[in-house]
Design a protein around this motif. Sequence first.
Motif, PDB file in Angstrom:
ATOM      1  N   ARG A 182       0.830  -1.212   0.000  1.00  0.00           N
ATOM      2  CA  ARG A 182       0.000   0.000   0.000  1.00  0.00           C
ATOM      3  C   ARG A 182       0.864   1.262   0.000  1.00  0.00           C
ATOM      4  N   TYR A 183       1.945   1.256   0.783  1.00  0.00           N
ATOM      5  CA  TYR A 183       2.820   2.421   0.851  1.00  0.00           C
ATOM      6  C   TYR A 183       3.537   2.653  -0.481  1.00  0.00           C
ATOM      7  N   ILE A 184       3.886   1.572  -1.166  1.00  0.00           N
ATOM      8  CA  ILE A 184       4.516   1.717  -2.485  1.00  0.00           C
ATOM      9  C   ILE A 184       3.485   2.227  -3.491  1.00  0.00           C
ATOM     10  N   GLU A 185       2.311   1.617  -3.502  1.00  0.00           N
ATOM     11  CA  GLU A 185       1.256   2.028  -4.444  1.00  0.00           C
ATOM     12  C   GLU A 185       0.814   3.470  -4.190  1.00  0.00           C
ATOM     13  N   GLY A 186       0.791   3.868  -2.918  1.00  0.00           N
ATOM     14  CA  GLY A 186       0.419   5.239  -2.567  1.00  0.00           C
ATOM     15  C   GLY A 186       1.555   6.236  -2.743  1.00  0.00           C
ATOM     16  N   ARG A 187       2.708   5.741  -3.139  1.00  0.00           N
ATOM     17  CA  ARG A 187       3.916   6.542  -3.368  1.00  0.00           C
ATOM     18  C   ARG A 187       4.404   7.233  -2.109  1.00  0.00           C
ATOM     19  N   PHE A 188       4.128   6.623  -0.952  1.00  0.00           N
ATOM     20  CA  PHE A 188       4.668   7.123   0.309  1.00  0.00           C
ATOM     21  C   PHE A 188       6.160   6.798   0.387  1.00  0.00           C
TER      22      PHE A 188
ATOM     23  N   LEU B 101       6.459   5.960   8.836  1.00  0.00           N
ATOM     24  CA  LEU B 101       5.082   5.628   8.452  1.00  0.00           C
ATOM     25  C   LEU B 101       4.421   4.729   9.490  1.00  0.00           C
ATOM     26  N   CYS B 102       5.160   3.748   9.989  1.00  0.00           N
ATOM     27  CA  CYS B 102       4.609   2.868  11.031  1.00  0.00           C
ATOM     28  C   CYS B 102       4.331   3.661  12.307  1.00  0.00           C
ATOM     29  N   ASP B 103       5.251   4.543  12.685  1.00  0.00           N
ATOM     30  CA  ASP B 103       5.025   5.378  13.870  1.00  0.00           C
ATOM     31  C   ASP B 103       3.749   6.197  13.722  1.00  0.00           C
ATOM     32  N   LEU B 104       3.605   6.824  12.568  1.00  0.00           N
ATOM     33  CA  LEU B 104       2.448   7.692  12.349  1.00  0.00           C
ATOM     34  C   LEU B 104       1.146   6.908  12.238  1.00  0.00           C
ATOM     35  N   SER B 105       1.178   5.797  11.531  1.00  0.00           N
ATOM     36  CA  SER B 105      -0.065   5.051  11.308  1.00  0.00           C
ATOM     37  C   SER B 105      -0.449   4.192  12.503  1.00  0.00           C
ATOM     38  N   VAL B 106       0.526   3.608  13.179  1.00  0.00           N
ATOM     39  CA  VAL B 106       0.213   2.727  14.313  1.00  0.00           C
ATOM     40  C   VAL B 106       0.092   3.537  15.601  1.00  0.00           C
ATOM     41  N   ASP B 107       1.132   4.289  15.941  1.00  0.00           N
ATOM     42  CA  ASP B 107       1.145   5.015  17.218  1.00  0.00           C
ATOM     43  C   ASP B 107       0.157   6.174  17.248  1.00  0.00           C
TER      44      ASP B 107
ATOM     45  N   ASP C  87      -4.713   7.867   9.211  1.00  0.00           N
ATOM     46  CA  ASP C  87      -5.110   7.141   8.001  1.00  0.00           C
ATOM     47  C   ASP C  87      -4.265   7.649   6.825  1.00  0.00           C
ATOM     48  N   GLU C  88      -4.452   7.036   5.664  1.00  0.00           N
ATOM     49  CA  GLU C  88      -3.596   7.362   4.523  1.00  0.00           C
ATOM     50  C   GLU C  88      -3.707   8.819   4.065  1.00  0.00           C
ATOM     51  N   PRO C  89      -4.900   9.430   4.028  1.00  0.00           N
ATOM     52  CA  PRO C  89      -4.935  10.860   3.660  1.00  0.00           C
ATOM     53  C   PRO C  89      -4.155  11.735   4.646  1.00  0.00           C
ATOM     54  N   ALA C  90      -4.253  11.430   5.921  1.00  0.00           N
ATOM     55  CA  ALA C  90      -3.500  12.205   6.919  1.00  0.00           C
ATOM     56  C   ALA C  90      -2.004  11.952   6.769  1.00  0.00           C
ATOM     57  N   LEU C  91      -1.625  10.702   6.485  1.00  0.00           N
ATOM     58  CA  LEU C  91      -0.215  10.388   6.257  1.00  0.00           C
ATOM     59  C   LEU C  91       0.336  11.204   5.096  1.00  0.00           C
TER      60      LEU C  91
ATOM     61  N   ILE D  97      -0.596  14.124   4.041  1.00  0.00           N
ATOM     62  CA  ILE D  97      -0.410  15.517   4.460  1.00  0.00           C
ATOM     63  C   ILE D  97       0.826  15.655   5.331  1.00  0.00           C
ATOM     64  N   VAL D  98       0.961  14.783   6.328  1.00  0.00           N
ATOM     65  CA  VAL D  98       2.093  14.864   7.254  1.00  0.00           C
ATOM     66  C   VAL D  98       3.409  14.640   6.512  1.00  0.00           C
ATOM     67  N   LEU D  99       3.458  13.638   5.641  1.00  0.00           N
ATOM     68  CA  LEU D  99       4.687  13.378   4.896  1.00  0.00           C
ATOM     69  C   LEU D  99       5.030  14.526   3.958  1.00  0.00           C
ATOM     70  N   SER D 100       4.023  15.138   3.362  1.00  0.00           N
ATOM     71  CA  SER D 100       4.268  16.288   2.498  1.00  0.00           C
ATOM     72  C   SER D 100       4.906  17.430   3.297  1.00  0.00           C
ATOM     73  N   LEU D 101       4.382  17.673   4.480  1.00  0.00           N
ATOM     74  CA  LEU D 101       4.941  18.730   5.331  1.00  0.00           C
ATOM     75  C   LEU D 101       6.370  18.402   5.761  1.00  0.00           C
TER      76      LEU D 101
END
Length: 109
Positions: free
Chosen positions: A24-30, A53-59, A63-67, A69-73
């Motif tokens: 999913r992370y590869i397909e989403g280009r994260f 990504l694991c820290d942000l999504s698990v801890d 969700d992916e839209p929020a990820l 945004i955060v990764l872009s920032l």
Amino acid sequence: MTERFSEDEVVTTVTRLTRSQLVRYIEGRFVRPEREAGGYVFRRIDIARLELLCDLSVDLDLDEPALEIVLSLIDQLHAARQDLATIAQAMNRLPAERQAEILSALKRR
């Protein structure tokens, strides 16, 4: 110590990462690993990003839209830091008088 990792090595190294999440992370280009005949090849920076990504999504339960945004920032912040480092290096090559002028102008802001 290797600098390139297979998908299996990544899933083993990033202990909270499942293979389906990796896909999913590869397909989403994260994360953007290189593609070779045997599959994807990851670098250390990819592993660090997957850990984040694991820290942000698990801890933080993002969700992916929020990820996205955060990764872009975070990416923008890293780019700004690189730009500032480049500017600082250029300033250090200037004569002392020019450096003082620039610093004075920045302080007036």
